[in-house]
Write an enzyme that holds these catalytic residues in place. Structure first.
Site, PDB file in Angstrom:
ATOM      1  N   LYS A  22      14.385 -54.462   2.796  1.00  0.00           N
ATOM      2  CA  LYS A  22      12.946 -54.306   3.082  1.00  0.00           C
ATOM      3  C   LYS A  22      12.733 -53.194   4.105  1.00  0.00           C
ATOM      4  CE  LYS A  22      10.908 -57.028   6.236  1.00  0.00           C
ATOM      5  NZ  LYS A  22      10.232 -56.388   7.354  1.00  0.00           N
ATOM      6  N   ASN A  23      13.511 -53.232   5.192  1.00  0.00           N
ATOM      7  CA  ASN A  23      13.265 -52.303   6.302  1.00  0.00           C
ATOM      8  C   ASN A  23      13.755 -50.890   6.026  1.00  0.00           C
ATOM      9  OD1 ASN A  23      11.980 -54.336   7.562  1.00  0.00           O
ATOM     10  ND2 ASN A  23      13.628 -54.817   8.999  1.00  0.00           N
ATOM     11  N   ARG A  91       2.320 -54.296   9.923  1.00  0.00           N
ATOM     12  CA  ARG A  91       2.529 -53.367  11.044  1.00  0.00           C
ATOM     13  C   ARG A  91       3.285 -52.132  10.608  1.00  0.00           C
ATOM     14  NH1 ARG A  91       1.833 -54.278  15.877  1.00  0.00           N
ATOM     15  NH2 ARG A  91       3.266 -52.612  16.396  1.00  0.00           N
ATOM     16  N   CYS A 115       0.981 -58.772  17.343  1.00  0.00           N
ATOM     17  CA  CYS A 115       2.074 -59.341  16.551  1.00  0.00           C
ATOM     18  C   CYS A 115       2.600 -60.575  17.265  1.00  0.00           C
ATOM     19  CB  CYS A 115       3.204 -58.327  16.376  1.00  0.00           C
ATOM     20  SG  CYS A 115       4.575 -58.987  15.411  1.00  0.00           S
ATOM     21  N   ARG A 120       4.086 -55.016  20.818  1.00  0.00           N
ATOM     22  CA  ARG A 120       4.721 -53.970  19.995  1.00  0.00           C
ATOM     23  C   ARG A 120       3.915 -52.671  20.070  1.00  0.00           C
ATOM     24  NH1 ARG A 120       6.740 -56.450  14.385  1.00  0.00           N
ATOM     25  NH2 ARG A 120       8.017 -54.589  14.403  1.00  0.00           N
ATOM     26  N   PRO A 121       3.972 -51.973  21.223  1.00  0.00           N
ATOM     27  CA  PRO A 121       3.223 -50.723  21.334  1.00  0.00           C
ATOM     28  C   PRO A 121       3.817 -49.638  20.433  1.00  0.00           C
ATOM     29  CG  PRO A 121       4.724 -50.986  23.191  1.00  0.00           C
ATOM     30  CD  PRO A 121       4.829 -52.246  22.372  1.00  0.00           C
ATOM     31  N   ASP A 123       3.634 -46.302  21.631  1.00  0.00           N
ATOM     32  CA  ASP A 123       3.540 -45.138  22.542  1.00  0.00           C
ATOM     33  C   ASP A 123       4.630 -44.113  22.267  1.00  0.00           C
ATOM     34  OD1 ASP A 123       5.547 -46.190  25.269  1.00  0.00           O
ATOM     35  OD2 ASP A 123       5.175 -47.342  23.447  1.00  0.00           O
ATOM     36  N   LEU A 124       5.843 -44.569  21.920  1.00  0.00           N
ATOM     37  CA  LEU A 124       6.942 -43.625  21.694  1.00  0.00           C
ATOM     38  C   LEU A 124       6.719 -42.791  20.428  1.00  0.00           C
ATOM     39  CD1 LEU A 124       9.837 -46.084  22.601  1.00  0.00           C
ATOM     40  CD2 LEU A 124       9.062 -44.139  23.989  1.00  0.00           C
ATOM     41  N   ASP A 306      16.616 -59.579  14.498  1.00  0.00           N
ATOM     42  CA  ASP A 306      16.117 -60.218  13.275  1.00  0.00           C
ATOM     43  C   ASP A 306      17.018 -61.342  12.779  1.00  0.00           C
ATOM     44  OD1 ASP A 306      14.785 -57.109  11.863  1.00  0.00           O
ATOM     45  OD2 ASP A 306      14.072 -58.422  13.450  1.00  0.00           O
ATOM     46  N   ILE A 328      15.166 -57.594  22.797  1.00  0.00           N
ATOM     47  CA  ILE A 328      14.288 -56.620  22.122  1.00  0.00           C
ATOM     48  C   ILE A 328      12.842 -57.098  22.147  1.00  0.00           C
ATOM     49  CG2 ILE A 328      13.941 -55.297  20.000  1.00  0.00           C
ATOM     50  CD1 ILE A 328      16.673 -54.782  21.208  1.00  0.00           C
ATOM     51  N   ARG A 398       7.210 -62.324   2.679  1.00  0.00           N
ATOM     52  CA  ARG A 398       7.079 -60.951   3.183  1.00  0.00           C
ATOM     53  C   ARG A 398       8.417 -60.232   3.186  1.00  0.00           C
ATOM     54  NH1 ARG A 398       2.681 -60.003   7.491  1.00  0.00           N
ATOM     55  NH2 ARG A 398       3.426 -57.935   6.920  1.00  0.00           N
TER      56      ARG A 398
HETATM   57  C1  EPZ Z   1      11.835 -52.587  13.263  1.00  0.00           C
HETATM   58  O1  EPZ Z   1      10.544 -52.746  13.868  1.00  0.00           O
HETATM   59  C2  EPZ Z   1      11.935 -53.676  12.197  1.00  0.00           C
HETATM   60  N1  EPZ Z   1      10.841 -53.525  11.246  1.00  0.00           N
HETATM   61  C3  EPZ Z   1      11.840 -55.056  12.850  1.00  0.00           C
HETATM   62  O2  EPZ Z   1      12.088 -56.046  11.841  1.00  0.00           O
HETATM   63  C4  EPZ Z   1      12.939 -55.195  13.884  1.00  0.00           C
HETATM   64  O3  EPZ Z   1      12.785 -56.405  14.563  1.00  0.00           O
HETATM   65  C5  EPZ Z   1      12.834 -54.029  14.909  1.00  0.00           C
HETATM   66  O4  EPZ Z   1      12.883 -52.758  14.231  1.00  0.00           O
HETATM   67  C6  EPZ Z   1      13.982 -54.041  15.911  1.00  0.00           C
HETATM   68  O5  EPZ Z   1      15.211 -54.016  15.268  1.00  0.00           O
HETATM   69  C7  EPZ Z   1      10.960 -52.609  10.256  1.00  0.00           C
HETATM   70  O6  EPZ Z   1      11.914 -51.870  10.139  1.00  0.00           O
HETATM   71  C8  EPZ Z   1       9.838 -52.549   9.264  1.00  0.00           C
HETATM   72  P1  EPZ Z   1      11.085 -51.093  17.412  1.00  0.00           P
HETATM   73  P2  EPZ Z   1       9.984 -51.612  14.871  1.00  0.00           P
HETATM   74  O7  EPZ Z   1      10.060 -50.010  17.495  1.00  0.00           O
HETATM   75  O8  EPZ Z   1      10.508 -50.292  14.499  1.00  0.00           O
HETATM   76  C9  EPZ Z   1       9.467 -51.385  21.857  1.00  0.00           C
HETATM   77  C10 EPZ Z   1      11.684 -57.920  10.492  1.00  0.00           C
HETATM   78  O9  EPZ Z   1      11.820 -59.116  10.815  1.00  0.00           O
HETATM   79  N2  EPZ Z   1       8.648 -50.194  21.525  1.00  0.00           N
HETATM   80  O10 EPZ Z   1      12.486 -50.681  17.206  1.00  0.00           O
HETATM   81  O11 EPZ Z   1       8.515 -51.811  14.933  1.00  0.00           O
HETATM   82  C11 EPZ Z   1       9.051 -52.612  21.053  1.00  0.00           C
HETATM   83  O12 EPZ Z   1       7.961 -53.286  21.618  1.00  0.00           O
HETATM   84  C12 EPZ Z   1      11.030 -56.944  11.490  1.00  0.00           C
HETATM   85  O13 EPZ Z   1      12.067 -57.449   9.419  1.00  0.00           O
HETATM   86  C13 EPZ Z   1       7.965 -49.558  22.545  1.00  0.00           C
HETATM   87  O14 EPZ Z   1       8.002 -49.975  23.692  1.00  0.00           O
HETATM   88  O15 EPZ Z   1      10.631 -52.099  16.246  1.00  0.00           O
HETATM   89  C14 EPZ Z   1      10.328 -53.436  21.047  1.00  0.00           C
HETATM   90  O16 EPZ Z   1      10.410 -54.165  22.231  1.00  0.00           O
HETATM   91  C15 EPZ Z   1      10.380 -57.639  12.635  1.00  0.00           C
HETATM   92  N3  EPZ Z   1       7.232 -48.452  22.214  1.00  0.00           N
HETATM   93  C16 EPZ Z   1      11.411 -52.365  20.998  1.00  0.00           C
HETATM   94  O17 EPZ Z   1      10.804 -51.147  21.435  1.00  0.00           O
HETATM   95  C17 EPZ Z   1       7.171 -47.945  20.936  1.00  0.00           C
HETATM   96  O18 EPZ Z   1       6.493 -46.937  20.682  1.00  0.00           O
HETATM   97  C18 EPZ Z   1      12.018 -52.149  19.605  1.00  0.00           C
HETATM   98  O19 EPZ Z   1      10.963 -52.035  18.684  1.00  0.00           O
HETATM   99  C19 EPZ Z   1       7.887 -48.614  19.925  1.00  0.00           C
HETATM  100  C20 EPZ Z   1       8.633 -49.735  20.243  1.00  0.00           C
END
Ligand code: EPZ
Length: 420
Positions: A22-23, A91, A115, A120-121, A123-124, A306, A328, A398
């Protein structure tokens, strides 16, 4: 709403085949927006999330065809505005921003809402687009990005909780059509990021280093169509391995890339399960009295967040006191209250769950809250005495393709009760 009934206490055995990731599918489908030419993606799992992404691509003007796991997308003429109603259900739709900015040099996409798994910002992501020369505004719930042209830059993708996966994907997809060289420092190293980079390179992009913490992208003028197979879903594979640990007497998960689940198989071996790794399959066998474990979630190749909920379900009946620390999404513990309803002994201390193993769980009506939490409740139901009723299973649909059917193939007594 459908619910799933699990009649626990039946041992699982046999083998199961993993679906496509999926991801990986979601950002790869979004990347098809980067070219006017047809793209063909194989192994796309039949999930509500992949359906949502195809609806978004169609809304933007792409021709989309789907025949079982093969999706063809031709984004000849596209629009760059995706309103709230189109993107609010998922998302991950935020990952259309990079391709739209890369190709159209502008995009308006509704900001993702809250969420349940935590803050889940994005900003990056936005910082990355600004570094490439785009102006970024968030206005009335929409993200508006615009750039007469994009120019390569050096961008750090490290956040408070580690690198961002979709942020790395989004910036990579914008940078492939930028002028000059982009260097992504402290990038996410997940296999899904590598799979996306491989697809983009097949489209004519010049990306090196995906899978390592530094990714180098040499911008090109345009991309062409491509054909690609998505990687197997390592989280689905992990979920079935834990099913084999919690209620199995020999379960083999096929079509899995063993190195993608290494952190999990190491953890399962550490708490006493016999794990047998072959070229593209992993088998798990109970091995006497399974013990407690100290576990911390980390970015790849560390232990995946996950798989955290599923491990909580497993450790709730392993002998001794375990601790699981979520690094995380520190508040990702919606499953704990429901596991406690089944008799688990879990204490939350900040971002750590302290789990005292109990002899048995008892079936109960429980509520699914998010994708992985609901999988954990199904796994606990396999072990529990009596019947567990998991409500709101749309969360499971999902991210898991036919979870209940696959589990019954392994011998689980599980049924889906359709809403009247
Ligand atoms: C991906 O989400 C996955 N989703 C998530 O899987 C997974 O939990 C996550 O990566 C972490 O491995 C998909 O690939 C569709 P992140 P993503 O940005 O990319 C913080 C599932 O169950 N952050 O890597 O949205 C954030 O809040 C889903 O299949 C910032 O601070 O996650 C988190 O604490 C759920 N600023 C950390 O980084 C940003 O701009 C990692 O989030 C972006 C993220």
């Amino acid at each position: 709403m459908d619910k799933i009934l699990i009649h626990g206490g039946h041992k699982l055995s046999g083998s199961i085949k993993v679906s496509g990731s999926k991801n990986s599918s979601l950002p790869i489908l979004a990347a098809t927006l980067l070219t006017r030419e047809p793209c063909v993606v194989h192994g796309v799992p039949d999930l509500s999330d992949t359906q949502y992404m195809l609806q978004i691509l169609t809304y933007l003007g792409a021709q989309v065809e789907r025949a079982s796991g093969t999706v063809s997308v031709t984004a000849e003429k596209i629009d760059s505005v995706a309103p709230y109603d189109v993107v609010r259900k998922m998302r991950a739709s935020v990952c259309i921003l990079g391709p739209l900015l890369g190709r159209c040099k502008e995009a308006t996409v509704a900001l993702p809402g809250g969420c349940i798994i935590g803050n889940r910002p994005i900003d990056l992501h936005l910082k990355g687009f600004e570094a490439l020369g785009a102006s970024v505004r968030v206005e009335s719930g929409d993200i508006k990005v615009f750039a007469p042209k994009l120019t390569g830059a050096t961008i750090d993708m490290q956040g408070q909780f580690g690198p961002t996966v979709l942020g790395t994907d989004n910036v990579m997809m914008a940078a492939v059509l930028a002028d000059g060289m982009t260097v992504i420092e402290r990038a996410a190293m997940e296999p899904e990021v590598v799979d996306l980079a491989n697809f983009l390179n097949k489209m004519g992009a010049k990306i090196e280093g995906a899978g390592a913490s530094r990714i180098i992208i040499e911008g090109v003028r345009e991309l062409h169509g491509a054909e690609h197979w998505v990687i197997p879903d390592r989280i689905e594979a992990g979920t079935f391995l834990v099913a084999g640990a919690i209620a199995g007497r020999g379960v083999t998960v096929k079509r899995v890339q063993p190195d993608h689940v290494r952190a999990l198989t190491d953890a399962l071996a550490r708490c006493g399960y016999a794990v047998d790794v072959a070229q593209d399959s992993v088998s798990i066998l109970p091995n006497g009295d399974a013990t407690a474990l100290q576990l911390t979630t980390e970015p790849y190749p560390g232990f995946p967040t996950d798989m955290q909920a599923q491990m909580c379900a497993l450790l709730s009946t392993n002998r001794g006191t375990s601790s699981v620390t979520e690094n995380i999404f520190p508040r990702r513990y919606m499953h704990v209250a429901e596991l406690k309803r089944m008799g688990a002994k879990v204490q939350l201390e900040g971002a750590t769950a302290v789990i005292e193993g109990v002899d048995r769980l008892l079936g109960a009506p429980v509520m699914a809250s998010d994708l992985r939490a609901s999988a954990a409740l199904v796994l606990a139901g396999l072990k529990a005495e009596g019947t567990t009723e998991v409500n709101r299973v749309y969360h499971i649909d999902r991210g898991y393709e036919h979870l209940d059917e696959k589990l019954s193939e392994l011998g689980a007594h599980i049924e889906r009760v359709k809403a009247p």
